[in-house]
Write a protein that holds these residues in place. Sequence first.
Motif, PDB file in Angstrom:
ATOM      1  N   MET A  26       0.821  -1.205   0.000  1.00 23.63           N
ATOM      2  CA  MET A  26       0.000   0.000   0.000  1.00 23.63           C
ATOM      3  C   MET A  26       0.859   1.260   0.000  1.00 23.63           C
ATOM      4  O   MET A  26       0.560   2.222  -0.717  1.00 23.63           O
ATOM      5  N   ARG A  27       1.947   1.248   0.755  1.00 25.22           N
ATOM      6  CA  ARG A  27       2.813   2.429   0.766  1.00 25.22           C
ATOM      7  C   ARG A  27       3.428   2.630  -0.619  1.00 25.22           C
ATOM      8  O   ARG A  27       3.472   3.751  -1.131  1.00 25.22           O
ATOM      9  N   GLY A  28       3.908   1.542  -1.241  1.00 24.80           N
ATOM     10  CA  GLY A  28       4.506   1.648  -2.559  1.00 24.80           C
ATOM     11  C   GLY A  28       3.508   2.082  -3.618  1.00 24.80           C
ATOM     12  O   GLY A  28       3.817   2.917  -4.477  1.00 24.80           O
ATOM     13  N   THR A  29       2.302   1.528  -3.564  1.00 21.18           N
ATOM     14  CA  THR A  29       1.288   1.856  -4.568  1.00 21.18           C
ATOM     15  C   THR A  29       0.841   3.310  -4.464  1.00 21.18           C
ATOM     16  O   THR A  29       0.780   4.030  -5.464  1.00 21.18           O
ATOM     17  N   GLY A 149      -1.346  -5.214  -7.777  1.00 17.56           N
ATOM     18  CA  GLY A 149      -0.611  -5.281  -9.029  1.00 17.56           C
ATOM     19  C   GLY A 149       0.882  -5.143  -8.826  1.00 17.56           C
ATOM     20  O   GLY A 149       1.427  -5.500  -7.774  1.00 17.56           O
ATOM     21  N   HIS A 150       1.558  -4.599  -9.839  1.00 19.12           N
ATOM     22  CA  HIS A 150       3.013  -4.490  -9.830  1.00 19.12           C
ATOM     23  C   HIS A 150       3.462  -3.124  -9.349  1.00 19.12           C
ATOM     24  O   HIS A 150       3.065  -2.095  -9.905  1.00 19.12           O
ATOM     25  N   VAL A 151       4.273  -3.106  -8.301  1.00 24.16           N
ATOM     26  CA  VAL A 151       4.878  -1.867  -7.815  1.00 24.16           C
ATOM     27  C   VAL A 151       6.335  -1.794  -8.266  1.00 24.16           C
ATOM     28  O   VAL A 151       6.755  -0.857  -8.921  1.00 24.16           O
ATOM     29  N   SER A 152       7.123  -2.809  -7.911  1.00 22.75           N
ATOM     30  CA  SER A 152       8.537  -2.818  -8.296  1.00 22.75           C
ATOM     31  C   SER A 152       9.046  -4.251  -8.302  1.00 22.75           C
ATOM     32  O   SER A 152       8.533  -5.106  -7.579  1.00 22.75           O
ATOM     33  N   ALA A 153      10.044  -4.499  -9.116  1.00 24.34           N
ATOM     34  CA  ALA A 153      10.676  -5.809  -9.189  1.00 24.34           C
ATOM     35  C   ALA A 153      12.058  -5.753  -8.554  1.00 24.34           C
ATOM     36  O   ALA A 153      12.649  -4.670  -8.425  1.00 24.34           O
ATOM     37  N   VAL A 154      12.576  -6.903  -8.163  1.00 21.64           N
ATOM     38  CA  VAL A 154      13.927  -6.978  -7.612  1.00 21.64           C
ATOM     39  C   VAL A 154      14.882  -7.251  -8.769  1.00 21.64           C
ATOM     40  O   VAL A 154      14.762  -8.285  -9.431  1.00 21.64           O
ATOM     41  N   PRO A 155      15.825  -6.362  -9.045  1.00 24.51           N
ATOM     42  CA  PRO A 155      16.741  -6.568 -10.178  1.00 24.51           C
ATOM     43  C   PRO A 155      17.503  -7.885 -10.052  1.00 24.51           C
ATOM     44  O   PRO A 155      17.861  -8.295  -8.938  1.00 24.51           O
ATOM     45  N   PRO A 156      17.763  -8.570 -11.171  1.00 25.80           N
ATOM     46  CA  PRO A 156      18.456  -9.861 -11.122  1.00 25.80           C
ATOM     47  C   PRO A 156      19.797  -9.815 -10.394  1.00 25.80           C
ATOM     48  O   PRO A 156      20.161 -10.768  -9.699  1.00 25.80           O
ATOM     49  N   GLU A 157      20.518  -8.705 -10.535  1.00 22.99           N
ATOM     50  CA  GLU A 157      21.841  -8.625  -9.909  1.00 22.99           C
ATOM     51  C   GLU A 157      21.768  -8.555  -8.389  1.00 22.99           C
ATOM     52  O   GLU A 157      22.777  -8.748  -7.696  1.00 22.99           O
ATOM     53  N   ALA A 298       7.296 -10.496 -16.816  1.00 19.72           N
ATOM     54  CA  ALA A 298       7.377  -9.243 -17.574  1.00 19.72           C
ATOM     55  C   ALA A 298       6.002  -8.822 -18.074  1.00 19.72           C
ATOM     56  O   ALA A 298       5.656  -7.630 -18.056  1.00 19.72           O
ATOM     57  N   ALA A 299       5.197  -9.791 -18.515  1.00 24.33           N
ATOM     58  CA  ALA A 299       3.836  -9.475 -18.975  1.00 24.33           C
ATOM     59  C   ALA A 299       2.983  -8.959 -17.819  1.00 24.33           C
ATOM     60  O   ALA A 299       2.213  -7.998 -17.974  1.00 24.33           O
ATOM     61  N   PHE A 300       3.116  -9.580 -16.656  1.00 29.89           N
ATOM     62  CA  PHE A 300       2.395  -9.106 -15.465  1.00 29.89           C
ATOM     63  C   PHE A 300       2.775  -7.669 -15.149  1.00 29.89           C
ATOM     64  O   PHE A 300       1.911  -6.809 -14.913  1.00 29.89           O
ATOM     65  N   ARG A 301       4.057  -7.374 -15.143  1.00 28.12           N
ATOM     66  CA  ARG A 301       4.506  -6.028 -14.799  1.00 28.12           C
ATOM     67  C   ARG A 301       4.024  -5.000 -15.823  1.00 28.12           C
ATOM     68  O   ARG A 301       3.694  -3.865 -15.467  1.00 28.12           O
ATOM     69  N   ARG A 302       3.959  -5.429 -17.057  1.00 24.68           N
ATOM     70  CA  ARG A 302       3.521  -4.526 -18.123  1.00 24.68           C
ATOM     71  C   ARG A 302       2.033  -4.214 -18.017  1.00 24.68           C
ATOM     72  O   ARG A 302       1.603  -3.070 -18.134  1.00 24.68           O
ATOM     73  N   HIS A 303       1.237  -5.245 -17.802  1.00 19.46           N
ATOM     74  CA  HIS A 303      -0.216  -5.103 -17.855  1.00 19.46           C
ATOM     75  C   HIS A 303      -0.828  -4.660 -16.521  1.00 19.46           C
ATOM     76  O   HIS A 303      -1.923  -4.103 -16.512  1.00 19.46           O
ATOM     77  N   MET A 304      -0.145  -4.936 -15.409  1.00 16.40           N
ATOM     78  CA  MET A 304      -0.748  -4.691 -14.105  1.00 16.40           C
ATOM     79  C   MET A 304       0.069  -3.726 -13.263  1.00 16.40           C
ATOM     80  O   MET A 304       0.131  -3.848 -12.041  1.00 16.40           O
ATOM     81  N   VAL A 306       0.661  -0.650 -11.085  1.00 14.69           N
ATOM     82  CA  VAL A 306      -0.328  -0.018 -10.206  1.00 14.69           C
ATOM     83  C   VAL A 306      -0.673   1.412 -10.622  1.00 14.69           C
ATOM     84  O   VAL A 306      -1.742   1.915 -10.275  1.00 14.69           O
ATOM     85  N   THR A 307       0.227   2.057 -11.366  1.00 17.21           N
ATOM     86  CA  THR A 307      -0.075   3.413 -11.803  1.00 17.21           C
ATOM     87  C   THR A 307      -1.353   3.442 -12.630  1.00 17.21           C
ATOM     88  O   THR A 307      -2.214   4.306 -12.450  1.00 17.21           O
ATOM     89  N   ASN A 308      -1.478   2.475 -13.531  1.00 15.74           N
ATOM     90  CA  ASN A 308      -2.674   2.385 -14.372  1.00 15.74           C
ATOM     91  C   ASN A 308      -3.793   1.608 -13.695  1.00 15.74           C
ATOM     92  O   ASN A 308      -4.977   1.864 -13.930  1.00 15.74           O
ATOM     93  N   LEU A 309      -3.417   0.656 -12.862  1.00 13.19           N
ATOM     94  CA  LEU A 309      -4.396  -0.241 -12.259  1.00 13.19           C
ATOM     95  C   LEU A 309      -5.113   0.400 -11.069  1.00 13.19           C
ATOM     96  O   LEU A 309      -6.341   0.324 -10.952  1.00 13.19           O
ATOM     97  N   CYS A 310      -4.341   1.024 -10.192  1.00 14.11           N
ATOM     98  CA  CYS A 310      -4.892   1.547  -8.944  1.00 14.11           C
ATOM     99  C   CYS A 310      -5.019   3.071  -8.924  1.00 14.11           C
ATOM    100  O   CYS A 310      -5.797   3.616  -8.130  1.00 14.11           O
ATOM    101  N   GLY A 311      -4.260   3.751  -9.788  1.00 13.23           N
ATOM    102  CA  GLY A 311      -4.351   5.211  -9.832  1.00 13.23           C
ATOM    103  C   GLY A 311      -5.775   5.715 -10.003  1.00 13.23           C
ATOM    104  O   GLY A 311      -6.232   6.598  -9.251  1.00 13.23           O
ATOM    105  N   PRO A 312      -6.548   5.159 -10.974  1.00 17.62           N
ATOM    106  CA  PRO A 312      -7.942   5.603 -11.133  1.00 17.62           C
ATOM    107  C   PRO A 312      -8.818   5.298  -9.923  1.00 17.62           C
ATOM    108  O   PRO A 312      -9.732   6.071  -9.604  1.00 17.62           O
ATOM    109  N   VAL A 313      -8.565   4.186  -9.236  1.00 17.41           N
ATOM    110  CA  VAL A 313      -9.354   3.848  -8.045  1.00 17.41           C
ATOM    111  C   VAL A 313      -9.118   4.889  -6.948  1.00 17.41           C
ATOM    112  O   VAL A 313     -10.061   5.354  -6.293  1.00 17.41           O
ATOM    113  N   ILE A 314      -7.855   5.242  -6.767  1.00 19.79           N
ATOM    114  CA  ILE A 314      -7.519   6.244  -5.754  1.00 19.79           C
ATOM    115  C   ILE A 314      -8.177   7.577  -6.086  1.00 19.79           C
ATOM    116  O   ILE A 314      -8.771   8.239  -5.217  1.00 19.79           O
ATOM    117  N   GLN A 315      -8.090   7.984  -7.348  1.00 23.57           N
ATOM    118  CA  GLN A 315      -8.675   9.262  -7.745  1.00 23.57           C
ATOM    119  C   GLN A 315     -10.193   9.243  -7.631  1.00 23.57           C
ATOM    120  O   GLN A 315     -10.807  10.238  -7.198  1.00 23.57           O
TER     121      GLN A 315
END
Length: 328
Positions: A26-29, A149-157, A298-304, A306-315
């Motif tokens: 929730m904090r990240g989103t 949805g997707h907030v951030s991923a952990v880089p492979p390195e 990658a498809a999950f992160r692209r399609h879900m 949170v900016t597009n998924l949850c931004g409208p809900v918040i607004q």
Amino acid sequence: MWFNIAMNNHGPVEAYEALCPLIDYMRGTLSKCGHDVTVGHDKLYPDAINLYFEHFPDEDMASKVLDFKYANSLHLGVIATELMVGGTIPYAKHGIIYTGNPDKEKLVRNRIAGFRKIAQGADFIWSFLERTALEYAQVNPLCQFFPVGHVSAVPPELRRSPKDIDVVFFGTITPHRVAVLKSLAAEGINVMPVGRGFPVGWLPASLLQSLLDRAKIGLNLTLHARDDGRPDIDPRFVSCMRVTEMFGRDLCVVSEDIPYDNPYGRYMESTEPEQIGRLCRDLLDSGRWEELGPTNAAAFRRHMDVTNLCGPVIQNTIDGLWQAGRNL
């Protein structure tokens, strides 16, 4: 807008460790969607939209929170995380079916009454599960589905590890889950189950994340099978935080087929519970897990995102508060 998450309804600060994935999400989103966020124990602010994660074991606790809200002219929203269908929770914490146990039935009735009380008095409700959102929309007109949805991923390195575990599962033990895990073991698959009731037990985030980084496949199983509960209610739903954690680490996610409250079906390899062992065996033997994990994640992160998924809900919620005369 400033959002403040208060946690004192969940007990002492020491009890918050298991809730960290919810808090962090929730904090990240909210932050990613352009809002300021604070997290604290019991401090509520007149200038903020204050949030509680649901945990109101009776009407008395709910009444105290609402009395404080009214006395101080606070903005208050509640985040519903549990499945609520047909006026009941069709499963229970730690995998215990309530039906038929008088003490447990009393506990769940009190809990439902407590949340219903807070739902009626809160300014709005956000629900992680679609069926719960539909349920509480009958109680609170500003109730919306708030996807995980997707907030951030952990880089492979930052997660380099030997891939020496075939399958990792984390969650509370139930007979349904044990039966599926036994079918994987029968296929000769190296399975690491962790969580309440399993020999390893519950693990803090750093230890669990290390296991996920070592795994080839992440397994998603519902608490109960379709026929474990009331005949008129399907108790199955996706463990949102579990699945998104796996996607954030590029795991190949295998799941049983879940017909409701499952926005992740297109990004997981799904089948009937009886076939999961065979599916995992095929993914491991063919090496397909290595390609499917990053591709599906990658498809999950692209399609879900949170900016597009949850931004409208918040607004929509902020707009709804304005329209209701709740000065922000």
